[in-house]
Design an enzyme around this catalytic site. Structure first.
Site, PDB file in Angstrom:
ATOM      1  N   HIS A 295      -4.022   6.892   1.125  1.00 38.98           N
ATOM      2  CA  HIS A 295      -4.219   5.559   0.555  1.00 38.98           C
ATOM      3  C   HIS A 295      -5.610   5.096   0.972  1.00 38.98           C
ATOM      4  O   HIS A 295      -5.999   5.223   2.126  1.00 38.98           O
ATOM      5  CB  HIS A 295      -3.143   4.610   1.080  1.00 38.98           C
TER       6      HIS A 295
ATOM      7  N   ASN B  17     -10.011  -1.033  -2.151  1.00 36.79           N
ATOM      8  CA  ASN B  17      -8.601  -0.750  -1.863  1.00 36.79           C
ATOM      9  C   ASN B  17      -7.766  -1.304  -3.017  1.00 36.79           C
ATOM     10  O   ASN B  17      -7.713  -2.520  -3.213  1.00 36.79           O
ATOM     11  CB  ASN B  17      -8.244  -1.418  -0.528  1.00 36.79           C
TER      12      ASN B  17
ATOM     13  N   CYS C 245       0.820  -1.223   0.000  1.00 40.25           N
ATOM     14  CA  CYS C 245       0.000   0.000   0.000  1.00 40.25           C
ATOM     15  C   CYS C 245       0.847   1.265   0.000  1.00 40.25           C
ATOM     16  O   CYS C 245       0.394   2.330  -0.404  1.00 40.25           O
ATOM     17  CB  CYS C 245      -0.936   0.016   1.206  1.00 40.25           C
TER      18      CYS C 245
HETATM   19  O1  UT7 Z   1      -4.565  -1.331   2.798  1.00 31.82           O
HETATM   20  C1  UT7 Z   1      -3.884  -1.486   3.987  1.00 31.82           C
HETATM   21  C2  UT7 Z   1      -4.297  -2.261   4.938  1.00 31.82           C
HETATM   22  N1  UT7 Z   1      -5.633  -2.704   5.202  1.00 31.82           N
HETATM   23  C3  UT7 Z   1      -6.365  -2.057   6.097  1.00 31.82           C
HETATM   24  O2  UT7 Z   1      -6.078  -0.943   6.462  1.00 31.82           O
HETATM   25  C4  UT7 Z   1      -7.534  -2.792   6.688  1.00 31.82           C
HETATM   26  C5  UT7 Z   1      -7.676  -2.488   8.144  1.00 31.82           C
HETATM   27  N2  UT7 Z   1      -8.736  -3.262   8.772  1.00 31.82           N
HETATM   28  C6  UT7 Z   1     -10.022  -3.086   8.474  1.00 31.82           C
HETATM   29  O3  UT7 Z   1     -10.356  -2.285   7.632  1.00 31.82           O
HETATM   30  C7  UT7 Z   1     -11.040  -3.875   9.250  1.00 31.82           C
HETATM   31  O4  UT7 Z   1     -10.413  -4.587  10.278  1.00 31.82           O
HETATM   32  C8  UT7 Z   1     -11.878  -4.854   8.368  1.00 31.82           C
HETATM   33  C9  UT7 Z   1     -12.801  -4.069   7.461  1.00 31.82           C
HETATM   34  C10 UT7 Z   1     -10.963  -5.730   7.551  1.00 31.82           C
HETATM   35  C11 UT7 Z   1     -12.715  -5.769   9.244  1.00 31.82           C
HETATM   36  O5  UT7 Z   1     -13.564  -4.998  10.061  1.00 31.82           O
HETATM   37  P1  UT7 Z   1     -13.625  -5.264  11.623  1.00 31.82           P
HETATM   38  O6  UT7 Z   1     -14.630  -4.349  12.137  1.00 31.82           O
HETATM   39  O7  UT7 Z   1     -12.237  -5.151  12.184  1.00 31.82           O
HETATM   40  O8  UT7 Z   1     -14.160  -6.752  11.685  1.00 31.82           O
HETATM   41  P2  UT7 Z   1     -13.500  -8.026  12.373  1.00 31.82           P
HETATM   42  O9  UT7 Z   1     -12.383  -8.551  11.556  1.00 31.82           O
HETATM   43  O10 UT7 Z   1     -13.247  -7.754  13.814  1.00 31.82           O
HETATM   44  O11 UT7 Z   1     -14.696  -9.058  12.287  1.00 31.82           O
HETATM   45  C12 UT7 Z   1     -15.943  -8.813  12.945  1.00 31.82           C
HETATM   46  C13 UT7 Z   1     -16.921  -9.881  12.509  1.00 31.82           C
HETATM   47  C14 UT7 Z   1     -16.379 -11.302  12.622  1.00 31.82           C
HETATM   48  O12 UT7 Z   1     -17.440 -12.151  13.002  1.00 31.82           O
HETATM   49  P3  UT7 Z   1     -17.646 -12.585  14.542  1.00 31.82           P
HETATM   50  O13 UT7 Z   1     -16.397 -13.309  14.923  1.00 31.82           O
HETATM   51  O14 UT7 Z   1     -17.835 -11.316  15.301  1.00 31.82           O
HETATM   52  O15 UT7 Z   1     -18.863 -13.444  14.475  1.00 31.82           O
HETATM   53  C15 UT7 Z   1     -15.971 -11.629  11.217  1.00 31.82           C
HETATM   54  O16 UT7 Z   1     -16.018 -13.035  10.951  1.00 31.82           O
HETATM   55  O17 UT7 Z   1     -17.264  -9.695  11.123  1.00 31.82           O
HETATM   56  C16 UT7 Z   1     -17.048 -10.933  10.422  1.00 31.82           C
HETATM   57  N3  UT7 Z   1     -16.644 -10.609   9.060  1.00 31.82           N
HETATM   58  C17 UT7 Z   1     -17.530 -10.446   8.078  1.00 31.82           C
HETATM   59  N4  UT7 Z   1     -18.866 -10.525   8.037  1.00 31.82           N
HETATM   60  C18 UT7 Z   1     -19.465 -10.300   6.860  1.00 31.82           C
HETATM   61  C19 UT7 Z   1     -15.397 -10.412   8.575  1.00 31.82           C
HETATM   62  N5  UT7 Z   1     -15.462 -10.115   7.273  1.00 31.82           N
HETATM   63  C20 UT7 Z   1     -16.768 -10.129   6.924  1.00 31.82           C
HETATM   64  C21 UT7 Z   1     -17.451  -9.901   5.724  1.00 31.82           C
HETATM   65  N6  UT7 Z   1     -18.796  -9.995   5.742  1.00 31.82           N
HETATM   66  N7  UT7 Z   1     -16.817  -9.574   4.583  1.00 31.82           N
END
Ligand code: UT7
Length: 349
Positions: free
Chosen positions: A276, A306, A114
Site C-alpha cells: 500500500h 496515497n 488502506c
Molecule cells: O495510509 C496509511 C497511513 N498513513 C501513513 O502511513 C502516514 C504515516 N506518517 C507519515 O507518513 C509521516 O508521519 C508524515 C509524512 C505524515 C509526517 O512526517 P513527519 O516526519 O512524521 O512529520 P511530523 O508530523 O513529525 O511534523 C514535523 C514538522 C512539524 O513542524 P514542527 O512542529 O517541527 O515545527 C509539522 O508541523 O513538519 C510540519 N509539517 C509540515 N511542514 C510542511 C507537517 N506537515 C507539513 C507539511 N508541510 N505538509
C-alpha cells in the site's frame, strides 16, 4: 476445491494533476518538505460534480472486466472498498452496480481504509473457493480531495492523499499452485482515533467524552452534522503521523513474513512486493528490512500520493502493464492503515 485468481485488472486516475507547488498556493508547505518526508511529487484530483469514487471505480472496473474476457452481465458479486463514499448510505457498491447496469447481484461495501483492498480480496477469495461466485468484481476507489482540509492546519494529512481507483475480477482456477495462496487480516481498534475522520458521525461523543460533542440546543438528531462542528472546523480527517508511521514499519514486515511463512517461502522468493502506497519512506524501510532489491518492490506514490483503498490495485495494475508482474510470478500485497488495520496476500500469478 478451486483456488481463486486475478483474471483481469484495471485502474483509473483523474486527469487533473496537482503538484506539490500547487499546494503551496493554499497552505504553508513546500515541495522540498513533501518530497523529503513522503516521496510524493504530485497526485491526481477528481473533478467535482463529474467524478466520484463510484464513477472512478466504474471506469477501473470496465477495464478489469474487459481484460478478464467477460462482460458486466457475467459479474456475480460486487465488493467495493472506499473511505470516501459518494453517500453516507447506501454504499458505492450499489451505485456502481447501477452504473454498470447489472441489477440483482449482491453488492458489499468494505470500510477498512488502506487495508480495504486486501480485506476485499480475502472475502472474494473465500467466496470463490467455496464455489459461491465465479466472477467477483472487487474495486478500491477514493475521492479524497473532496474531504480534505486545505488550510495549513490540515497540511500533514492533505499533502499525502490523492484520488483514483483500481479494480480486479476474481475467478476460480483449477491450476495447481496458482492464484491467491493465502490472505492474512488483522486489526487493533485501540488505535482507532490515530487516523480517523470522526465527524460527521453518530457517536455522540461516546468514545471521546461528551463535552466536545455537547449540543445543548438538541438532545438527539444533531450528531451527524452540527453548526458547532462547522464553527470548530471539526469536519476533517486527522492523523497522528508519527504514531501511524511507527506502527506501519512494524506491521508491514510482520504481515508479509506471516504470508511467506504460511506458504514456506523466503522474502527473497518474492518477484514483486506491492505495498500500500502510504509513504515512500515506509516502503523503503520495509524493502530494506526484507532484503529486497529495487526491482522487487513497486512504488508509484511519487505520481499519485496515497490513494488508500485504491493504491494497491493501481500499483499492481501499473506493474502488470509494465510487464513487471508476469504469469508464474510470486506477488505479495501488503497494507496498513486506519483502524489500525493491516493485511497481506500472497499470489502466484
Ligand atoms: O495510509 C496509511 C497511513 N498513513 C501513513 O502511513 C502516514 C504515516 N506518517 C507519515 O507518513 C509521516 O508521519 C508524515 C509524512 C505524515 C509526517 O512526517 P513527519 O516526519 O512524521 O512529520 P511530523 O508530523 O513529525 O511534523 C514535523 C514538522 C512539524 O513542524 P514542527 O512542529 O517541527 O515545527 C509539522 O508541523 O513538519 C510540519 N509539517 C509540515 N511542514 C510542511 C507537517 N506537515 C507539513 C507539511 N508541510 N505538509
Amino acid at each position: 476445491m478451486p483456488s481463486s485468481k486475478i483474471a483481469g485488472i484495471g485502474f483509473y486516475v483523474p486527469e487533473k494533476v496537482v503538484t506539490n507547488n500547487d499546494l503551496t498556493k493554499v497552505m504553508d508547505t513546500s515541495d522540498e518538505w513533501i518530497q523529503e518526508r513522503t516521496g510524493i511529487k504530485e497526485r491526481r484530483y477528481a473533478v467535482k460534480h463529474k467524478e466520484s469514487s463510484t464513477t472512478m471505480g466504474t471506469a477501473a472496473a470496465r477495464i478489469a472486466i474487459e481484460r478478464a474476457g467477460i462482460t458486466p452481465e457475467d459479474v456475480d458479486f460486487i465488493i467495493f472498498a472506499t473511505l470516501s463514499p459518494d453517500y453516507y448510505f447506501p454504499g458505492c457498491g450499489v451505485l456502481m452496480q447501477r452504473e454498470l447496469g447489472i441489477p440483482g447481484i449482491g453488492a458489499l461495501d468494505i470500510r477498512n481504509q488502506c487495508s480495504g483492498f486486501v480485506y476485499g480480496l480475502s472475502i472474494a477469495d473465500q467466496f470463490v473457493k467455496s464455489g459461491m461466485y465465479k466472477n467477483i468484481l472487487l474495486v478500491g476507489a477514493e475521492f479524497h480531495s473532496a474531504g480534505l482540509d486545505f488550510s495549513t492546519r490540515g497540511r500533514n494529512v492533505t499533502v499525502i492523499f490523492g484520488d483514483g481507483a483500481g479494480a480486479v475480477v476474481i475467478q476460480p482456477t483449477e491450476e495447481e499452485g496458482k492464484g491467491i495462496l493465502s490472505t492474512h487480516l488483522h486489526a487493533d481498534g485501540s488505535y482507532a482515533e490515530k487516523l480517523a475522520y470522526i465527524n460527521p458521525g453518530c457517536h455522540g461523543g461516546v468514545h471521546l467524552g461528551t463535552e466536545k460533542y455537547d449540543y445543548p440546543d438538541q438532545e438527539y438528531g444533531g450528531a451527524f452534522l452540527t453548526e458547532k462542528m462547522y464553527k470548530d472546523e471539526d469536519l476533517f480527517p486527522n492523523m497522528e503521523g508519527q504514531a501511524v508511521f511507527k506502527m506501519a514499519v512494524q506491521k508491514f514486515p510482520e504481515v508479509i513474513m506471516e504470508a511467506l511463512a504460511q506458504n514456506n517461502y523466503e522474502a527473497t522468493d518474492i518477484d514483486m512486493l506491492v505495498p500500500h502506497q502510504a509513504n515512500l519512506r515506509i516502503s523503503q524501510f520495509v524493502q530494506k528490512r526484507l532484503g529486497l532489491r529495487d526491482d522487487q518492490v513497486w512504488n508509484n506514490i511519487q505520481k499519485y500520493g496515497n490513494t488508500t483503498a485504491a493504491s494497491i490495485p493501481i500499483a499492481l495494475c501499473e506493474a502488470w502493464e509494465a510487464g513487471k508482474v508476469k504469469e508464474g510470478d510470486l506477488v505479495c500485497l501488503a497494507a496498513f492503515g486506519s483502524g489500525f488495520t493491516w493485511g497481506s496476500a500472497l499470489i502466484r500469478f
